[in-house]
Design an enzyme around this catalytic site. Sequence first.
Site, PDB file in Angstrom:
ATOM      1  N   ARG A  74       0.855  -1.180   0.000  1.00  0.00           N
ATOM      2  CA  ARG A  74       0.000   0.000   0.000  1.00  0.00           C
ATOM      3  C   ARG A  74       0.893   1.232   0.000  1.00  0.00           C
ATOM      4  NH1 ARG A  74       1.772   1.940   3.912  1.00  0.00           N
ATOM      5  NH2 ARG A  74       0.530   3.800   3.574  1.00  0.00           N
ATOM      6  N   ALA A 106       0.874   5.029  -2.329  1.00  0.00           N
ATOM      7  CA  ALA A 106       0.788   5.253  -3.772  1.00  0.00           C
ATOM      8  C   ALA A 106       2.032   4.788  -4.549  1.00  0.00           C
ATOM      9  CB  ALA A 106       0.486   6.728  -4.029  1.00  0.00           C
ATOM     10  N   ARG A 150      -7.206  -0.746  -7.222  1.00  0.00           N
ATOM     11  CA  ARG A 150      -7.560   0.403  -6.371  1.00  0.00           C
ATOM     12  C   ARG A 150      -7.701   1.628  -7.286  1.00  0.00           C
ATOM     13  NH1 ARG A 150      -4.364   1.196  -0.879  1.00  0.00           N
ATOM     14  NH2 ARG A 150      -6.353   2.134  -0.287  1.00  0.00           N
ATOM     15  N   GLN A 152      -2.801   2.708   9.674  1.00  0.00           N
ATOM     16  CA  GLN A 152      -1.468   2.766   9.066  1.00  0.00           C
ATOM     17  C   GLN A 152      -0.500   3.596   9.917  1.00  0.00           C
ATOM     18  OE1 GLN A 152      -4.346   3.226   7.461  1.00  0.00           O
ATOM     19  NE2 GLN A 152      -4.287   2.540   5.346  1.00  0.00           N
ATOM     20  N   ASP A 157      -2.128  10.728  -2.674  1.00  0.00           N
ATOM     21  CA  ASP A 157      -2.445   9.694  -3.667  1.00  0.00           C
ATOM     22  C   ASP A 157      -2.719  10.279  -5.036  1.00  0.00           C
ATOM     23  OD1 ASP A 157      -3.069   8.455  -0.914  1.00  0.00           O
ATOM     24  OD2 ASP A 157      -2.843   6.790  -2.312  1.00  0.00           O
ATOM     25  N   ASN A 172      -5.676  12.248  -0.161  1.00  0.00           N
ATOM     26  CA  ASN A 172      -4.799  11.432   0.687  1.00  0.00           C
ATOM     27  C   ASN A 172      -5.698  10.667   1.652  1.00  0.00           C
ATOM     28  OD1 ASN A 172      -2.133  10.585   1.519  1.00  0.00           O
ATOM     29  ND2 ASN A 172      -2.440  11.767   3.384  1.00  0.00           N
ATOM     30  N   LYS A 173      -5.085   9.869   2.488  1.00  0.00           N
ATOM     31  CA  LYS A 173      -5.817   9.010   3.422  1.00  0.00           C
ATOM     32  C   LYS A 173      -6.933   9.757   4.149  1.00  0.00           C
ATOM     33  CE  LYS A 173      -5.587   5.621   3.854  1.00  0.00           C
ATOM     34  NZ  LYS A 173      -6.558   4.712   3.169  1.00  0.00           N
TER      35      LYS A 173
HETATM   36  O1  MRU Z   1      -4.790   3.195   1.739  1.00  0.00           O
HETATM   37  P1  MRU Z   1      -3.314   3.438   1.757  1.00  0.00           P
HETATM   38  O2  MRU Z   1      -2.667   2.917   2.998  1.00  0.00           O
HETATM   39  O3  MRU Z   1      -2.656   2.930   0.500  1.00  0.00           O
HETATM   40  O4  MRU Z   1      -3.169   5.002   1.769  1.00  0.00           O
HETATM   41  C1  MRU Z   1      -1.886   5.553   1.701  1.00  0.00           C
HETATM   42  C2  MRU Z   1      -1.840   7.023   1.812  1.00  0.00           C
HETATM   43  O5  MRU Z   1      -2.845   7.690   1.890  1.00  0.00           O
HETATM   44  C3  MRU Z   1      -0.475   7.653   1.721  1.00  0.00           C
HETATM   45  O6  MRU Z   1      -0.434   8.827   2.460  1.00  0.00           O
HETATM   46  C4  MRU Z   1      -0.155   7.977   0.260  1.00  0.00           C
HETATM   47  O7  MRU Z   1      -0.366   6.857  -0.565  1.00  0.00           O
HETATM   48  C5  MRU Z   1       1.229   8.468   0.087  1.00  0.00           C
HETATM   49  S1  MRU Z   1       2.457   7.213   0.342  1.00  0.00           S
HETATM   50  C6  MRU Z   1       3.959   7.927   0.039  1.00  0.00           C
END
Ligand code: MRU
Length: 361
Positions: free
Chosen positions: A54, A56, A97, A204, A245, A255-256
């Site tokens: 996981r 991006a 995704r 996370q 993302d 983002n998350k």
């Molecule tokens: O659902 P996830 O865990 O893949 O979400 C990840 C995020 O939101 C990160 O902040 C983003 O992908 C940047 S990773 C360098």
Amino acid sequence: MEEQKILGLESVALDDDNNALILLDQTLLPNEIKLLHLTTVDEVWEAIYELRVRGAPAIGIAAAYGLYLAAKKSSSDKFENFQSEFNAAKERLASSRPTAVNLFWALDRMAACLQRNRQLPLVELKASLRQEADDIKAEDTLVNKAIGEFALSLLQPGNGILTHCNAGQLATSRYGTATAPMYLGQERGYNFKVFADETRPLLQGARLTTLELSAAGIDVTLICDNMAATVMKNGWIQAVLVGCDRVAANGDTANKIGTAGVAILAHNFNIPFYVCAPSPTIDLNCPTGDDIHIELRKPEEVSEKWYTQPMAPKGVNIYNPAFDVTDNRFITAIVTEFGVIRPPYQQTLAQTLARVHPTST
Ligand code: MRU
């Protein structure tokens, strides 16, 4: 769990001799280190969908290797047949995704490599696909290091930094994006005090960010998501650093889930809010945040996933978006490998990318 070991492991690697993609299963962290050996497109799809890999950039790298392995396995001896198998694998991986643009960017880059080299004998074409996937991974490390340097220039020794989710080494090839300045600061004696939001519902921040940062010897404190306002009000946070993302052409950033709320809080407390964005995450074809497809995930992630018993009445309505969009007006700067980009993002993002990739914008 040996904390040092986590930083020595790669989240995504290729075992070409055994035709396998090696992934560190992030769903088991911090309690167990398990390496997965994936050989089929469906296995790679499942690993991305279930967040075994996981973040991006890491998703993009995993998909590129997954596509290479599918292509390598093909026994077609005609380019047309080879290409249609390649396209089917690409389409399948692209459906894993929807939000992180890096997934589509990496798959498109592999497809462009295929077209560029279509005249080559298939054995050489397969080698060029392997090289492209290796390049995607290697470039990510360089990009993150550059982001780290630019982001560090925005910080002062002793700063308190809040971060959300995991934009760390596990989410990339190395260094992470939002964590890169933390690692560099650690090497240079900055003594940052990092606060990591736990990041409901998949944790996370709690499971991954605190693990990585403590393994690097960085002073990190875990907080529940609903404590961010308190640590800001206490004066403990001088900057927020997050990953992303997808950054739309106007600077709106997905983002998350929970990131948008943190940005609004930071604005309220006059704390700079920085998005660390490798250029492949910037999507100039996406006009605004409203055009970003936000992934909806299973209700059980909210009601049951980490609990020994369900924590919500059976059948209750649950809304579980995996990401949210932060309005560009709450983003102080977007830190890329090319430098620190400031508003007005509609102009500055396009200008930056046009300068570095004159033909692609
Ligand atoms: O659902 P996830 O865990 O893949 O979400 C990840 C995020 O939101 C990160 O902040 C983003 O992908 C940047 S990773 C360098």
